[in-house]
Design a protein around this motif. Structure first.
Motif, PDB file in Angstrom:
ATOM      1  N   VAL A  60       3.464  -0.571  -4.494  1.00 41.76           N
ATOM      2  CA  VAL A  60       3.704   0.823  -4.133  1.00 41.76           C
ATOM      3  C   VAL A  60       4.365   1.538  -5.308  1.00 41.76           C
ATOM      4  O   VAL A  60       4.859   0.904  -6.235  1.00 41.76           O
ATOM      5  CB  VAL A  60       4.631   0.948  -2.900  1.00 41.76           C
ATOM      6  CG1 VAL A  60       4.052   0.210  -1.705  1.00 41.76           C
ATOM      7  CG2 VAL A  60       6.044   0.445  -3.217  1.00 41.76           C
ATOM      8  N   TYR A  61       4.352   2.864  -5.245  1.00 39.18           N
ATOM      9  CA  TYR A  61       5.232   3.621  -6.135  1.00 39.18           C
ATOM     10  C   TYR A  61       5.914   4.680  -5.304  1.00 39.18           C
ATOM     11  O   TYR A  61       5.373   5.176  -4.308  1.00 39.18           O
ATOM     12  CB  TYR A  61       4.464   4.210  -7.322  1.00 39.18           C
ATOM     13  CG  TYR A  61       3.953   5.619  -7.194  1.00 39.18           C
ATOM     14  CD1 TYR A  61       4.701   6.703  -7.657  1.00 39.18           C
ATOM     15  CD2 TYR A  61       2.707   5.877  -6.624  1.00 39.18           C
ATOM     16  CE1 TYR A  61       4.216   7.993  -7.553  1.00 39.18           C
ATOM     17  CE2 TYR A  61       2.222   7.164  -6.517  1.00 39.18           C
ATOM     18  CZ  TYR A  61       2.975   8.221  -6.984  1.00 39.18           C
ATOM     19  OH  TYR A  61       2.497   9.496  -6.881  1.00 39.18           O
ATOM     20  N   ARG A  62       7.151   4.977  -5.679  1.00 42.34           N
ATOM     21  CA  ARG A  62       7.939   5.990  -4.973  1.00 42.34           C
ATOM     22  C   ARG A  62       8.277   7.093  -5.971  1.00 42.34           C
ATOM     23  O   ARG A  62       8.818   6.826  -7.037  1.00 42.34           O
ATOM     24  CB  ARG A  62       9.191   5.372  -4.359  1.00 42.34           C
ATOM     25  CG  ARG A  62       8.853   4.275  -3.345  1.00 42.34           C
ATOM     26  CD  ARG A  62      10.098   3.604  -2.781  1.00 42.34           C
ATOM     27  NE  ARG A  62       9.765   2.406  -2.045  1.00 42.34           N
ATOM     28  CZ  ARG A  62       9.431   2.358  -0.755  1.00 42.34           C
ATOM     29  NH1 ARG A  62       9.412   3.487  -0.061  1.00 42.34           N
ATOM     30  NH2 ARG A  62       9.143   1.218  -0.163  1.00 42.34           N
ATOM     31  N   ASN A  90      -2.249   0.319 -18.662  1.00 37.69           N
ATOM     32  CA  ASN A  90      -3.500   0.870 -19.180  1.00 37.69           C
ATOM     33  C   ASN A  90      -3.734   2.282 -18.643  1.00 37.69           C
ATOM     34  O   ASN A  90      -4.110   3.189 -19.390  1.00 37.69           O
ATOM     35  CB  ASN A  90      -4.680  -0.031 -18.790  1.00 37.69           C
ATOM     36  CG  ASN A  90      -5.001  -1.058 -19.846  1.00 37.69           C
ATOM     37  OD1 ASN A  90      -5.692  -0.768 -20.811  1.00 37.69           O
ATOM     38  ND2 ASN A  90      -4.477  -2.273 -19.677  1.00 37.69           N
ATOM     39  N   ARG A  91      -3.498   2.466 -17.352  1.00 37.00           N
ATOM     40  CA  ARG A  91      -3.753   3.778 -16.755  1.00 37.00           C
ATOM     41  C   ARG A  91      -2.666   4.792 -17.119  1.00 37.00           C
ATOM     42  O   ARG A  91      -2.959   5.980 -17.256  1.00 37.00           O
ATOM     43  CB  ARG A  91      -3.908   3.640 -15.233  1.00 37.00           C
ATOM     44  CG  ARG A  91      -5.262   3.032 -14.857  1.00 37.00           C
ATOM     45  CD  ARG A  91      -5.546   3.177 -13.382  1.00 37.00           C
ATOM     46  NE  ARG A  91      -5.438   4.551 -12.904  1.00 37.00           N
ATOM     47  CZ  ARG A  91      -6.393   5.471 -13.007  1.00 37.00           C
ATOM     48  NH1 ARG A  91      -7.551   5.169 -13.592  1.00 37.00           N
ATOM     49  NH2 ARG A  91      -6.207   6.690 -12.520  1.00 37.00           N
ATOM     50  N   LEU A  92      -1.417   4.340 -17.291  1.00 34.92           N
ATOM     51  CA  LEU A  92      -0.381   5.270 -17.737  1.00 34.92           C
ATOM     52  C   LEU A  92      -0.697   5.791 -19.133  1.00 34.92           C
ATOM     53  O   LEU A  92      -0.427   6.948 -19.454  1.00 34.92           O
ATOM     54  CB  LEU A  92       0.994   4.589 -17.733  1.00 34.92           C
ATOM     55  CG  LEU A  92       1.644   4.365 -16.360  1.00 34.92           C
ATOM     56  CD1 LEU A  92       2.984   3.664 -16.528  1.00 34.92           C
ATOM     57  CD2 LEU A  92       1.823   5.669 -15.598  1.00 34.92           C
ATOM     58  N   LEU A 144      -1.793   8.563 -10.444  1.00 40.62           N
ATOM     59  CA  LEU A 144      -0.961   7.445  -9.997  1.00 40.62           C
ATOM     60  C   LEU A 144      -1.452   6.895  -8.660  1.00 40.62           C
ATOM     61  O   LEU A 144      -1.407   5.681  -8.426  1.00 40.62           O
ATOM     62  CB  LEU A 144       0.498   7.876  -9.870  1.00 40.62           C
ATOM     63  CG  LEU A 144       1.259   8.067 -11.178  1.00 40.62           C
ATOM     64  CD1 LEU A 144       2.698   8.495 -10.893  1.00 40.62           C
ATOM     65  CD2 LEU A 144       1.259   6.782 -12.015  1.00 40.62           C
ATOM     66  N   MET A 145      -1.922   7.762  -7.804  1.00 46.08           N
ATOM     67  CA  MET A 145      -2.473   7.304  -6.517  1.00 46.08           C
ATOM     68  C   MET A 145      -3.700   6.425  -6.755  1.00 46.08           C
ATOM     69  O   MET A 145      -3.861   5.374  -6.130  1.00 46.08           O
ATOM     70  CB  MET A 145      -2.810   8.507  -5.642  1.00 46.08           C
ATOM     71  CG  MET A 145      -1.580   9.296  -5.209  1.00 46.08           C
ATOM     72  SD  MET A 145      -1.964  10.889  -4.442  1.00 46.08           S
ATOM     73  CE  MET A 145      -2.612  10.357  -2.865  1.00 46.08           C
ATOM     74  N   THR A 146      -4.544   6.845  -7.688  1.00 39.28           N
ATOM     75  CA  THR A 146      -5.718   6.045  -8.042  1.00 39.28           C
ATOM     76  C   THR A 146      -5.291   4.712  -8.651  1.00 39.28           C
ATOM     77  O   THR A 146      -5.887   3.663  -8.378  1.00 39.28           O
ATOM     78  CB  THR A 146      -6.609   6.815  -9.036  1.00 39.28           C
ATOM     79  OG1 THR A 146      -7.043   8.029  -8.441  1.00 39.28           O
ATOM     80  CG2 THR A 146      -7.825   5.983  -9.441  1.00 39.28           C
TER      81      THR A 146
END
Length: 279
Positions: free
Chosen positions: A263-265, A235-237, A247-249
């Motif tokens: 997490v995301y890297r 949804n956010r993408l 992306l942090m949010t």
């Protein structure tokens, strides 16, 4: 300096001041520049982006020091504002869970596919029980140029398992998905341990780059929590794309909703940086 060049020189600071990298004012300005110089419209951009880019360079400087923008870059930054369209283009989902999961319909990849349909995002959903079928699906994903590869399986901090029980180490897994990789692509690991640092270590060692890698560092994540996590992510993408602050949010929202240590890297060009950072 032309009026167009003068306008473009103001974009970097204006984009920085807007967390979404998009404002109505800049959106209108970009479209007005396009109309004034007879550039392709946003709708036509998808059919011939190379021509749009060449037209854009024909009426602007190729390099706007210290920034470089193509017409495609400019329009993509403001596309949701201009058209209301999603910033997420396409997702390829590959599901290889346990036989019992298929029997009980605990299929988070299938659930993600349904969410993407609702969001009107192009999605391809494949089930692969064996390594040859996974290889076939990865080749299909690479040919489709999907923006996101969504891999759903069981796993842990050392690798993943296919439906037939075959274990793939991170090194073997990276070789398997290599054809679908790219610095402008994202990898969503819908597996337990899919956010483990060892995966990105294996990616780096093999020279295989995904611009973004999403996953959980938890030993176990429930089916319902996975479905909720990917629903929030997609949804956010769609609304914000892969903008770093957004992306942090997004990760904060996922981890506030469920307990999965997601997490995301992000690939910097030299290494992967993790968010949230380790405590």
């Amino acid at each position: 300096m032309s009026a167009i060049d003068a306008a473009i020189r103001t974009w970097p600071e204006r984009f920085k001041s807007d967390a979404k990298f998009a404002t109505d004012e800049i959106a209108c300005e970009i479209l007005e520049i396009g109309r004034r110089e007879s550039l392709e419209t946003v709708g036509q951009l998808w059919t011939d982006p190379a021509r749009c880019h060449q037209n854009w360079l024909g009426v602007t400087r190729a390099s706007h020091w210290p920034y470089t923008y193509s017409y495609r870059d400019a329009v993509h930054m403001v596309l949701p504002v201009v058209t209301g369209d999603a910033m997420l283009d396409s997702v390829y989902i590959l599901e290889t869970l346990d036989p019992e999961d298929f029997f009980e319909r605990r299929l988070d990849g299938h659930a993600a596919n349904e969410i993407l349909k609702i969001l009107d995002v192009t999605a391809e959903y494949r089930i692969a029980f064996t390594k040859p079928l996974v290889e076939r699906a990865i080749a299909e994903a690479a040919a489709s140029k999907a923006q996101v590869l969504h891999f759903s399986s069981h796993g842990n901090g050392t690798g993943v398992f296919l439906t037939n029980g075959k274990k793939l180490s991170w090194k073997a897994f990276v070789e398997l998905i290599k054809p679908a990789a790219g610095p402008d692509k994202a990898l969503v690991m819908a597996t337990c341990g899919g956010g483990d640092q060892e995966l990105t270590t294996a990616l780096t060692a093999a020279g295989v780059v995904f611009g973004w890698v999403f996953g959980s560092t938890a030993e176990k994540v429930s089916f319902s929590d996975c479905c909720l996590a990917w629903s929030i992510l997609y949804n956010r993408l769609c609304d914000h794309g892969f903008d770093k602050p957004a992306l942090m949010t997004t990760l904060k929202a996922i981890n506030a909703a469920i307990d999965g240590d997601f997490v995301y890297r992000r690939w910097t060009g030299k290494k992967y940086l993790r968010f949230p950072t380790q405590k």
